[in-house]
Design an enzyme around this catalytic site. Structure first.
Site, short mmCIF file in Angstrom:
data_model
loop_
_atom_site.label_atom_id
_atom_site.label_comp_id
_atom_site.label_asym_id
_atom_site.label_seq_id
_atom_site.Cartn_x
_atom_site.Cartn_y
_atom_site.Cartn_z
N ILE A 363 -13.25 -1.17 7.28
CA ILE A 363 -12.90 -2.14 6.23
C ILE A 363 -11.40 -2.14 5.94
CG2 ILE A 363 -15.18 -2.12 5.16
CD1 ILE A 363 -14.12 -0.15 3.10
N GLU A 364 -10.96 -3.22 5.27
CA GLU A 364 -9.54 -3.45 4.96
C GLU A 364 -8.70 -3.47 6.24
OE1 GLU A 364 -8.38 -4.41 2.22
OE2 GLU A 364 -10.06 -3.97 0.87
N GLY A 365 -9.26 -4.01 7.29
CA GLY A 365 -8.60 -4.05 8.59
C GLY A 365 -8.99 -2.86 9.42
#
Length: 378
Positions: A363-365
């Site tokens: 998540i978040e890249g």
């Protein structure tokens, strides 16, 4: 083990002690039960909001605490040591507030920010789509102009807080192709046309709901636009670095919990007449775990201080997210190894922590995207 914290005031130290007690006494004891039932603990997130935790690093004019990002991230880390889902929820709530605080019009901020920072209104970012994850410029959710506002249609996915959120920050297309044609709108969850799909059955962090959210001709006033028309990526960019640092803080806290548990177990578990912590194979694993966590924490704190100084940190934030989440994956895996068969069953939390650590690498890249960002900066 002793963790060296960095506080700017006695007030920060006092609040941190309160957070530590909550993490140890109210979060950790109930985490396994909530995770097994996929039960979101909104009351705990609201309680932390009332204590001022969510708004710590926001200006006081909007009901924030006016504290540093560095302090907020240490608090997130401490919450994650007790229960990752709650720490991540606090982080996500602050992240949703971040774009609104920086780019929203004053009347929009006055109407929503105080309640969001206090945890009375829960928020969620709606960015990703089935074909637009890391490539946000490929999103197809569209906002068409109508009298006095816009009508939003499309399907967002991987929305954390979906179903629990009261407001959504929805990124959608108002212009041409690519990232230059995207705008951001604040949409209330109860509006006609907002439909939350069933949550995903995730491998970990099950207590934090994640689901697709459909927008079927949802009408929003023009005043609900956050930032300028076709400037939505500027709003998104303002949360990317904060998002990566928040997940890094979650990862450090999760890894610390795994190290603490594995260390305690290794000192109590005896084989061949001695605690297994006295065996070099186990002791060196623990030493490496402790060193990696200390390095991740130091990198995170240094980057947070740069952010507090107003300096560009995109590449450094990517390094933090990459290193801290990879560290969490290694540490939790090694914790399972130290516990042996006991680490593989749900009598101990280590197997859950290992599953949770995997999410943080995504998540978040994803960490591949973080590596690309770092390489590009070179």
């Amino acid at each position: 083990m002793t963790i060296h914290r960095h506080f700017d005031s006695a007030e920060q130290a006092e609040l941190f002690d309160v957070v530590t007690r909550i993490s140890e006494k109210e979060l950790a004891p109930v985490a396994a039960d909530h995770e097994a039932r996929a039960d979101y603990p909104r009351h705990l997130v609201t309680r932390l909001g009332e204590l001022g935790v969510i708004g710590l690093a926001f200006p006081q004019r909007w009901g924030g605490g006016g504290q540093s990002v560095a302090f907020f991230l240490q608090v997130v880390e401490e919450l994650a040591r007790g229960w990752l889902a709650v720490a991540e929820s606090v982080h996500l709530q602050a992240l949703t507030c971040r774009g609104l605080a920086r780019h929203g019009k004053d009347e929009l901020r006055e109407a929503y920010l105080p309640a969001m920072l206090e945890g009375r209104l829960l928020g969620a970012n709606c960015m990703s789509e089935a074909e637009a994850g890391s490539d946000l410029g490929a999103m197809t959710t569209a906002a068409s102009p109508v009298d006095g506002g816009y009508r939003i249609s499309g399907l967002k996915t991987w929305v954390s807080h979906a179903g629990a959120a009261d407001v959504y920050l929805v990124y959608c297309r108002t212009g041409g192709a690519g990232p230059g044609g995207i705008s951001c709108f604040l949409v209330e969850a109860g509006q006609e046309g907002v439909q939350v799909h069933p949550p995903f059955a995730k491998m970990g962090v099950c207590a934090l709901p994640t689901a697709p959210v459909a927008f079927d001709g949802v009408r929003v006033p023009a005043a609900r636009m956050v930032g300028g028309r076709n400037r939505g990526m500027l709003v998104a960019a303002s949360v990317f670095d904060h998002g990566r640092l928040g997940i890094a803080a979650c990862a450090v806290g999760l890894a610390q919990a795994a190290l603490d548990h594995a260390s305690d177990y290794a000192k109590q578990r005896r084989q061949f007449g001695s605690p297994i912590a006295s065996f070099q194979g186990v002791a060196f694993l623990l030493a490496d775990m402790a060193t990696q966590i200390a390095a991740a924490r130091a990198l995170l704190l240094t980057t947070a201080r740069l952010m507090d100084e107003g300096r560009p940190v995109s590449a450094e934030a990517a390094k933090c997210k990459l290193f801290a989440t990879d560290t969490a994956m290694r540490v939790t895996t090694d914790a399972v190894q130290i516990l042996g068969g006991s680490g593989y069953v749900r009598d101990h939390p280590t197997e859950r922590w290992m599953r949770e650590a995997k999410l943080l690498q995504i998540i978040e890249g994803t960490n591949q995207i973080q590596r690309a960002t770092i390489a590009q900066s070179l």
